[in-house]
Design a protein around this motif. Sequence first.
Motif, PDB file in Angstrom:
ATOM      1  N   LEU A   1       1.008  -1.077   0.138  1.00 55.78           N
ATOM      2  CA  LEU A   1       0.106  -0.199   0.050  1.00 55.78           C
ATOM      3  C   LEU A   1       0.827   1.210  -0.067  1.00 55.78           C
ATOM      4  CD1 LEU A   1      -2.859   1.232   0.284  1.00 55.78           C
ATOM      5  CD2 LEU A   1      -2.339   1.228   3.055  1.00 55.78           C
ATOM      6  N   ILE A   2       0.734   2.238  -1.012  1.00 52.18           N
ATOM      7  CA  ILE A   2       1.506   3.347  -0.983  1.00 52.18           C
ATOM      8  C   ILE A   2       0.605   4.608  -1.491  1.00 52.18           C
ATOM      9  CG2 ILE A   2       1.926   2.850  -3.508  1.00 52.18           C
ATOM     10  CD1 ILE A   2       4.862   3.789  -3.400  1.00 52.18           C
TER      11      ILE A   2
ATOM     12  N   GLY B   1     -10.395  -2.837   0.302  1.00 50.21           N
ATOM     13  CA  GLY B   1      -9.365  -3.488   0.630  1.00 50.21           C
ATOM     14  C   GLY B   1      -9.064  -2.332   1.805  1.00 50.21           C
ATOM     15  N   PRO B   2      -7.823  -1.975   1.832  1.00 50.36           N
ATOM     16  CA  PRO B   2      -7.167  -0.973   2.501  1.00 50.36           C
ATOM     17  C   PRO B   2      -7.734   0.414   2.098  1.00 50.36           C
ATOM     18  CG  PRO B   2      -5.550  -1.495   0.922  1.00 50.36           C
ATOM     19  CD  PRO B   2      -6.619  -2.464   0.662  1.00 50.36           C
ATOM     20  N   TYR B   3      -8.119   0.829   1.124  1.00 50.09           N
ATOM     21  CA  TYR B   3      -8.525   2.161   0.709  1.00 50.09           C
ATOM     22  C   TYR B   3      -9.860   2.628   1.560  1.00 50.09           C
ATOM     23  CZ  TYR B   3     -11.231   6.015  -1.602  1.00 50.09           C
ATOM     24  OH  TYR B   3     -11.550   6.887  -2.099  1.00 50.09           O
ATOM     25  N   THR B   4      -9.674   3.681   2.135  1.00 50.90           N
ATOM     26  CA  THR B   4     -10.426   4.368   3.126  1.00 50.90           C
ATOM     27  C   THR B   4     -10.610   3.581   4.580  1.00 50.90           C
ATOM     28  OG1 THR B   4     -12.509   3.129   2.465  1.00 50.90           O
ATOM     29  CG2 THR B   4     -12.029   5.329   1.407  1.00 50.90           C
ATOM     30  N   GLY B   5      -9.243   2.797   4.923  1.00 53.78           N
ATOM     31  CA  GLY B   5      -9.134   2.357   6.167  1.00 53.78           C
ATOM     32  C   GLY B   5      -8.225   3.490   6.845  1.00 53.78           C
ATOM     33  N   MET B   6      -7.288   3.021   7.492  1.00 53.81           N
ATOM     34  CA  MET B   6      -6.094   3.978   8.165  1.00 53.81           C
ATOM     35  C   MET B   6      -4.899   3.277   8.206  1.00 53.81           C
ATOM     36  SD  MET B   6      -7.799   3.774  12.028  1.00 53.81           S
ATOM     37  CE  MET B   6      -8.578   2.546  12.599  1.00 53.81           C
ATOM     38  N   VAL B   7      -3.811   4.235   8.176  1.00 56.40           N
ATOM     39  CA  VAL B   7      -2.368   3.755   8.123  1.00 56.40           C
ATOM     40  C   VAL B   7      -1.677   4.613   9.152  1.00 56.40           C
ATOM     41  CG1 VAL B   7      -2.045   5.406   6.121  1.00 56.40           C
ATOM     42  CG2 VAL B   7      -0.440   3.218   6.666  1.00 56.40           C
ATOM     43  N   GLY B   8      -0.773   3.853   9.950  1.00 58.17           N
ATOM     44  CA  GLY B   8       0.088   4.983  10.771  1.00 58.17           C
ATOM     45  C   GLY B   8       1.048   3.875  11.867  1.00 58.17           C
TER      46      GLY B   8
ATOM     47  N   VAL C   1      -3.796   7.819  10.097  1.00 59.19           N
ATOM     48  CA  VAL C   1      -4.099   8.636   8.807  1.00 59.19           C
ATOM     49  C   VAL C   1      -5.072   7.987   8.035  1.00 59.19           C
ATOM     50  CG1 VAL C   1      -3.089   9.780   6.689  1.00 59.19           C
ATOM     51  CG2 VAL C   1      -1.723   9.758   8.867  1.00 59.19           C
ATOM     52  N   VAL C   2      -6.136   8.706   7.299  1.00 60.51           N
ATOM     53  CA  VAL C   2      -7.027   8.228   6.676  1.00 60.51           C
ATOM     54  C   VAL C   2      -6.568   7.643   5.247  1.00 60.51           C
ATOM     55  CG1 VAL C   2      -9.266   8.526   5.382  1.00 60.51           C
ATOM     56  CG2 VAL C   2      -8.905   9.647   7.440  1.00 60.51           C
ATOM     57  N   THR C   3      -6.549   6.504   4.832  1.00 55.94           N
ATOM     58  CA  THR C   3      -5.809   6.026   3.630  1.00 55.94           C
ATOM     59  C   THR C   3      -6.770   6.130   2.244  1.00 55.94           C
ATOM     60  OG1 THR C   3      -5.475   4.103   5.154  1.00 55.94           O
ATOM     61  CG2 THR C   3      -5.121   3.881   2.693  1.00 55.94           C
ATOM     62  N   ILE C   4      -6.199   7.318   1.992  1.00 58.42           N
ATOM     63  CA  ILE C   4      -6.778   8.110   0.622  1.00 58.42           C
ATOM     64  C   ILE C   4      -5.621   8.455  -0.010  1.00 58.42           C
ATOM     65  CG2 ILE C   4      -9.236   8.655   1.470  1.00 58.42           C
ATOM     66  CD1 ILE C   4      -8.202  11.517   1.832  1.00 58.42           C
ATOM     67  N   ARG C   5      -5.861   8.940  -1.441  1.00 57.52           N
ATOM     68  CA  ARG C   5      -4.699   9.196  -2.364  1.00 57.52           C
ATOM     69  C   ARG C   5      -3.650   8.050  -2.507  1.00 57.52           C
ATOM     70  NH1 ARG C   5      -7.974  12.394  -1.671  1.00 57.52           N
ATOM     71  NH2 ARG C   5      -8.346  14.760  -1.817  1.00 57.52           N
ATOM     72  N   CYS C   6      -4.119   6.909  -2.495  1.00 55.86           N
ATOM     73  CA  CYS C   6      -3.368   5.838  -2.557  1.00 55.86           C
ATOM     74  C   CYS C   6      -3.575   4.766  -3.861  1.00 55.86           C
ATOM     75  CB  CYS C   6      -3.471   5.024  -1.092  1.00 55.86           C
ATOM     76  SG  CYS C   6      -5.319   4.237  -1.018  1.00 55.86           S
TER      77      CYS C   6
END
Length: 398
Positions: free
Chosen positions: A196-197, A331-338, A349-354
Amino acid sequence: MSASLRDHPAPALLSPGAATALLEAYRPATDRFLASPRHTLLGRGSAAGIPHGTSPLAHRVRDVLDALRRPDAPPPVVMGSLPFAPDAPPALAVPDMVHWAPPLREDPLIALPVPRDEHRPDWRVREVPSPERYGEAVATAVARMRAGEFDKVVLARTLELASSREPDLPAMLRWLARRDPDGYSFAVPSGPGRTLIGASPELLVSRRGNLLTANPLAGSTPRSTDLAEDVRRAAALLESPKDLHEHAVVVTAVQEALAPFCTRLKVPTRPTLVRTAALWHLSTTVTGELRDPDVTALDLASALHPTPAVCGTPTDVARAVIAASEPFDRGPYTGMVGWQDADGDGEWVVTIRCAEAEGRTLRLFAGAGIVAESTPEAETAETAAKFRTFLHAVGAGL
């Protein structure tokens, strides 16, 4: 190991160039990279994963981190991503070592240009759903909202990119991070063989001691290359009834979710503007003081997720509309990363622009908040604008 890459609990003590060194050192599959306006992290290896289960995720994370605590050592840190679906497994791990550096924006070397790859993949692009189908889904949702069935839904679409060779993920990450050093850049494993990037503009929540910060974004308009037109668009966004309503729905939901955790919660009455290279966003920075010092960053993030900014309201109805309208798994889109450390501090962080990379393919995601005043044409154009960040990063286009 060089001084710029050493493990250190005090990022401010590292030398100039340390953040760029971490960015340059990132390697896919084994590394986890996260950059925010506060600091830059690079996790290497995996000392432990976070198991999937029925108990609250924040409890499982706390148990793993507590078991890895060592005397006279910095608190262990978990890094990774969580999916949009609440019952899907997390992609979280405690790295063997975490390297810290100051924010990328404070690093003078981040201003240096990224060499362009002269042999970029020749991408084949497929839109899922097509713009026409997406517009039909928007129109259907608007009709249902005007009939009083629900208030808002976020509908997404994807671009599926395929090539004869694998993309250069480190180069892509460097381009994204340098393009917006004030944002939140990330590259983390999201599953076997998947990465995920992205570069998100939206902080879900951070905790530092007893202080929390959330920065919901909702309501946006594309940037213009003409300065006068760009200023006009920004001013119009601040006065747009449709976008102000969409933003207010999200801010109210964030306030209601965080209030039970706080002795004090400050919510500005009017939004401000946040800009990225492609879009203007309405933004509200919410701050508060925690009532219970044992509440962790992930406790707060779990209480917030999903906000109406990525799902809709009421949440259950919006989830059902998304499932019926989107012909793909987010999948991971609109989840969270951090990340979060064993003391409970962290940033999510909200997982957008990914995008999610797997082998020779990339899947890009973009969504738009649909309210009763929305039009299919405007929302389709908004998703196209949101795709541009990644299309530029990989040298592809619609």
